[in-house]
Scaffold this active site. Structure first.
Site, short mmCIF file in Angstrom:
data_model
loop_
_atom_site.label_atom_id
_atom_site.label_comp_id
_atom_site.label_asym_id
_atom_site.label_seq_id
_atom_site.Cartn_x
_atom_site.Cartn_y
_atom_site.Cartn_z
N ASP A 501 0.57 -1.07 0.47
CA ASP A 501 0.07 -0.30 -0.44
C ASP A 501 0.84 1.05 0.17
O ASP A 501 2.54 1.23 0.54
CB ASP A 501 -0.78 0.10 1.19
CG ASP A 501 -2.29 0.62 1.11
OD1 ASP A 501 -2.13 1.45 -0.07
OD2 ASP A 501 -2.86 1.13 2.39
N GLU A 504 2.19 5.35 -4.36
CA GLU A 504 2.23 6.26 -4.98
C GLU A 504 4.14 7.12 -5.30
O GLU A 504 4.00 7.11 -6.73
CB GLU A 504 1.65 6.99 -5.12
CG GLU A 504 0.05 6.57 -5.52
CD GLU A 504 -0.31 5.33 -3.75
OE1 GLU A 504 -0.63 4.77 -4.41
OE2 GLU A 504 0.36 5.96 -3.15
N ASP A 681 -9.49 3.22 -2.67
CA ASP A 681 -9.90 3.61 -1.27
C ASP A 681 -11.25 4.47 -1.67
O ASP A 681 -11.50 5.59 -2.42
CB ASP A 681 -9.18 4.89 -0.62
CG ASP A 681 -8.08 4.11 0.08
OD1 ASP A 681 -8.28 2.89 0.40
OD2 ASP A 681 -7.73 5.33 0.24
#
Length: 1006
Positions: A501, A504, A681
């Site tokens: 997770d 980015e 999300d």
């Protein structure tokens, strides 16, 4: 256990919780059936919210002061054209005075055109003279993203390529790509100028009216992109906003064009509308376009052209000639890499939550699934398990290693699995506090594997644990360090896969905000965490008042009390927002001007339409520096791709010879060869239920078929109806996981009785079809075919399906038509191919569907029922479903045969051990039905000993007079339903006791 409680009570709980403890207090929110969350809150330094605020920018496409590069830049002129066996090359010289509009113009470019094989064309435009010590541009190296080259036999195969490239210098250089077989222009920059600067590249192609393009991810958008849309590509940690750039970077699009065929002369006319006529015949051609460029970029889709703008790099284009979507996708994946073959267990059901606060809760969840007899394959943990949110460390109080070891041993004995989350930032321990030691950081620091600032110091941002550093995947020591940390952790915690997770890569402050502040560690993020006082998810489910009118009325009165209580708290905030809104027209934006030969990395002169605005907001700053001198500006979109590669190598080290199971958030072209992806999300809203379908179909195009979303929604509160529909829909996605955020209500499927029932029904179908899904994945892994399919891909000659994204196909044979709106008990759906003789059978009744060509049929779909149809001409291999995939694999086989209008059907089955990368043995079974007979022929040596339980054949017009298996009558085992036309043959285990596929067999009905 199941929890049934009034929503009004829930609202009152949230009201009390929200207005009770203050931030200065130490508070523990205990686990309850309602909130399902535990948050320990203690005084500590909180990073100011302003730390994650960037400068005020206005995207170029929205800026009234922006200058159009086409109007002021000179373009280029081609010369020195040299032909080769594979294409040609040329020199491109600036055709006039440099414009230096959004960067420094490159004076001389090199053009290379290559027909690399029979279906791939390469057009590369790069600086002619690259001196890394002097140049101010960055060209993506092959060490980061492989670059396809001319095939060994290209001299022969290139002649078969359906593309033809021409160029012109009128008025400036342009190029055109034509499809030879149709004469159609698939890409042409004629009439526009090429702009090539060190921080800005622009090229334009003309497009036909109402063109159909797909891809260019990642974002929440309908399947068809449309021609009034700007697709931004820049990896961003943003909670699934609609139409904006989010986690992944996939600069690839599919272009499909439909032609009406003249029945008299066979001439084809390009169709510019998706409206069709039943009297006309149509044919489509598809091609793909991939820009091998990792910079931030945006693609402007307008009425008659597409403009591609990047913040650097090169024009490294690859065209794939198809001529249909399946071929384009396969050709593209030959370039980026075929998707990984997944372990069999990964197709079972996965349950997760941010809010499973200790081992006892995990065990309770596992026990509840068993208690309600809902299959559970894998239990996941979010960041709850971590010691102070630090990777590779278990919380000694709530997830003690000894307790977790006992828990894992128990679920592993049950054939179940465990996957934990791993974040992408590494905690930087407080140098003034010896008790704050963190060995993973120390080992990484000793190996020099963390990103730096331009002055050479550590780049220190902030994420969940506090001030953090970030792995530098350009360091030769980074992957070995990551492998070692994973391996050391695995010695204590026997996980079965990894969930990556925040990749980015995300940072909660702009720049290296921790450089002078690390002695404050651990610090609190610059926002309230879910579940903390003041940040409780007390919103009611979407449309709550429609299904809970009495409770809604009670809550309405409660809300008025709450509004009065919050008025004083929010007054100053609202005033500030009002002032900001009223002064929007006078907002001062930062606009930078280029400096010749110097790149402005943090604030490039051209501003892309990034969802976060400033490129450094909620992300590592563009000027962060890698060990090789490369700036994050140039490779930001690759961090998620690289950490998944490192994780793949780690799991290969931990599980030698076994396929790694990895789900990651940020992806790039080619990530699918290492990992799957979840949709990020999302929210517990009906729109996100619908959006999951085009999301999944896009990732099928991107070569990442292992895709799913947070079923029932991640943020906000789900409700019974939404979760009911969503649990059924996701049962037909490859990756099937329920996950939601801490502080929202629980949404495990056993929370509501109707959801439990609907889930068990959908799971029974899914688990029965696991052999079919596994076979589809083997085909994707070996050939690049898709698993989930858009209707337009499987029926390419029907223009009316160009934008269809409310239904989808699982493989070629199953049509899923879910309910996507609240309160509905019917759903409209089409049955494609009817005009060409396709037959569709209802999965549940075995009846052939009665529908006309192009008809939008209203289908009954009461709550708990998801319409599912089998395509005529299919043979589906199945196994009796069980509680786990391991148990299912030991059960008897069955076949569902759906005859076509000609009485034929085909299918296949792939079997292996379900986990090994290299197989000692496999088994491949082909099924063929024709002329009142079904044939099964197997090749391979994999020892499957499960017998054949039953066969159902749909589409018979009459009851057979005799039925034989390899010549022996089995009429006594058969029954025929005259209403449905379905023949059912049961009790075949006795005659296939050595294994259903041990010997070839023929079943005949006469």
């Amino acid at each position: 256990m199941a929890y049934f409680i009034s929503r009004a009570t829930i609202g009152l709980f949230y009201f009390i919780l929200y207005f009770s403890p203050t931030q200065e207090q130490s508070v523990t929110i205990t686990n309850t059936p309602i909130a399902g969350s535990v948050v320990t809150y203690k005084p500590q330094f909180t990073v100011p919210a302003a730390a994650d605020e960037g400068v005020t920018l206005i995207p170029n496409i929205k800026d009234p002061e922006a200058v159009d590069a086409q109007s002021v830049c000179p373009g280029y002129t081609a010369s020195n054209v040299v032909r080769s066996a594979y294409g040609f090359s040329a020199t491109l010289n600036l055709a006039g005075k440099p414009c230096n509009l959004y960067g420094t113009d490159v004076d001389v470019l090199a053009l290379t055109v290559q027909y690399q094989n029979a279906d791939r064309l390469s057009i590369n435009i790069s600086p002619a003279f690259v001196d890394s010590t002097k140049s101010s541009w960055f060209i993506l190296p092959e060490t980061l993203i492989p670059k396809p080259n001319v095939d060994n036999n290209a001299e022969t195969t290139a002649q078969e390529n359906d593309f033809q490239v021409s160029w012109s210098n009128t008025p400036t250089f342009s190029f055109t790509v034509v499809r030879r077989s149709t004469g159609d222009i698939v890409f042409s920059s004629a009439g526009s100028k090429l702009v090539y600067e060190d921080q800005f590249i622009e090229f334009v192609t003309s497009m036909p009216e109402n063109y159909n393009t797909y891809g260019l991810g990642e974002r929440i958008h309908g399947l068809r992109l449309g021609n009034n849309f700007t697709a931004t590509i820049y990896a961003s940690d943003a909670g699934d906003p609609i139409d904006s750039n989010i986690y992944g970077s996939h600069p690839f699009y599919l272009d499909t064009r439909y032609y009406e065929i003249d029945p008299s002369y066979g001439n084809m006319t390009l169709v510019t509308s998706n409206a069709t006529s039943s009297k006309s015949a149509y044919k489509s051609y598809s091609h793909g376009v991939f820009l091998r460029n990792a910079h931030g970029q945006e693609i402007l889709m307008r009425a008659d052209n597409v403009t591609w703008r990047t913040l650097g790099g090169s024009i490294d284009l690859y065209f794939f000639d198809g001529p249909s979507q399946p071929e384009v996708t396969k050709q593209y994946q030959e370039v980026i890499g075929l998707p990984a073959m997944q372990q069999y267990f990964s197709f079972g059901y996965h349950q997760c939550r941010w809010g499973y606060q200790n081992v006892s809760v995990l065990q309770e969840v596992v026990d509840n699934f068993a208690r309600f007899d809902i299959p559970l394959e894998t239990i996941w943990t979010d960041i709850d398990y971590m010691k102070a949110y630090r990777d590779f460390e278990m919380d000694p109080n709530t997830f003690a290693v000894s307790e977790m070891a006992a828990f894992l041993s128990k679920i592993h004995d049950n054939g179940q699995h465990y996957v934990p989350i791993v974040d992408s930032a590494i905690y930087k321990p407080n140098p003034d506090n010896a008790t704050d030691a963190y060995a993973p950081y120390d080992r990484g620091n000793q190996s020099g594997v963390f990103l730096r600032t331009p002055d050479g110091s550590e780049y220190i941002g902030t994420v969940w644990p506090g001030y953090t550093v970030f792995p530098d995947w350009h360091s030769s020591e980074s992957v070995p360090w990551w492998i070692n940390e994973m391996a050391m952790w695995y010695r204590d915690i026997n996980f079965d896969g990894i969930w990556i997770d925040m990749s980015e890569v995300s940072s909660f402050c702009v720049g290296s905000c921790g450089s002078q502040n690390v002695s404050l560690n651990p610090v609190h993020p610059p926002f309230l965490l879910p579940g903390e006082p003041g940040n409780i998810e007390y919103d009611y489910p979407e449309g709550f008042n429609l299904t809970n009118s009495t409770e809604a009325a009670s809550i309405s009165s409660l809300s008025s009390v709450q509004s009065a209580a919050t008025a004083t708290v929010t007054e100053s905030t609202n005033s500030a927002e009002t002032i900001a809104a009223s002064s929007t027209s006078s907002t001062s934006y930062l606009r930078t001007k280029p400096t010749p030969g110097v790149r402005n990395l943090n604030y490039p002169p051209y501003v892309i339409n990034n969802v976060q605005g400033d490129l450094a907001v909620h992300a590592v700053s563009p000027n962060a520096t890698h060990v090789d001198g490369v700036k994050e500006y140039d490779v930001h979109n690759l961090f998620g791709h690289q950490i998944l590669n490192a994780t793949y190598q780690s799991l290969l080290d931990i599980f030698p010879g076994k396929r790694p199971f990895i789900i990651g958030r940020s992806t790039f072209a080619g990530t699918g060869k290492w990992a799957g992806h979840w949709g990020g999300d999302n929210a517990s809203k009906w729109f996100y239920l619908f959006a999951s379908i085009p999301q999944a179909l896009n990732f099928a195009l991107f070569g990442i078929p292992m895709f799913g979303v947070d079923t029932c929604g991640f943020s906000g509160n789900s409700d019974e109806e939404l979760c009911n529909r969503w649990m059924q829909l996701s049962a037909f996605f490859p990756f099937y996981r329920n996950h939601n955020v801490v502080s929202t209500i629980s949404q495990e499927p056993y929370v509501w009785s109707s959801v439990a029932d609907a889930t068990k029904g959908a799971m029974a179908i899914r688990y029965a079809l696991l052999p079919y899904m596994y076979t589809l994945f083997h085909s994707a892994h070996t050939t690049g075919s898709t698993v989930m399919r858009a209707l337009a891909w499987e029926f390419p000659n029907d223009p009316s399906l160009a934008a269809a994204d409310r239904q989808f196909l699982l493989g070629p044979s199953l049509l899923v038509t879910p309910v996507l709106t609240q309160g509905a008990n019917t759903v409209d759906g089409v049955f494609p191919g009817i005009s060409q003789g396709e037959i569709w059978y209802d999965w549940y009744t075995h009846l052939a569907v009665n529908a006309s060509a192009g008809e939008n049929v209203t289908i009954p779909a009461p709550l708990g029922h998801i319409p599912l149809y089998v395509r005529g001409g299919s043979v589906l291999p199945m196994q009796e479903p069980a509680y786990t995939t391991a148990a299912s694999r030991k059960n008897p086989w069955s076949l569902l045969v759906a005859l076509s209008s000609e009485g034929t059907a085909t299918g296949s089955l792939y079997i292996d051990d379900g986990e090994s990368i290299i197989q000692n043995s496999t088994l491949f079974v082909e099924f063929t039905a024709s002329k009142d007979a079904l044939y099964a022929a197997a090749t391979g040596t994999y020892p499957d000993t499960n017998g054949l339980a039953n066969i159902i054949i749909m589409g018979l017009s009459n009851s057979p007079g005799n039925i034989t298996l390899n010549g022996a009558s089995i009429m006594e085992r058969a029954s025929f339903n005259g209403t449905t036309g379905a023949l059912s043959i049961t009790g075949l285990q006795e005659v296939t006791s050595g294994g259903a596929w041990k010997n070839d067999w023929t079943l005949r009905w006469t």
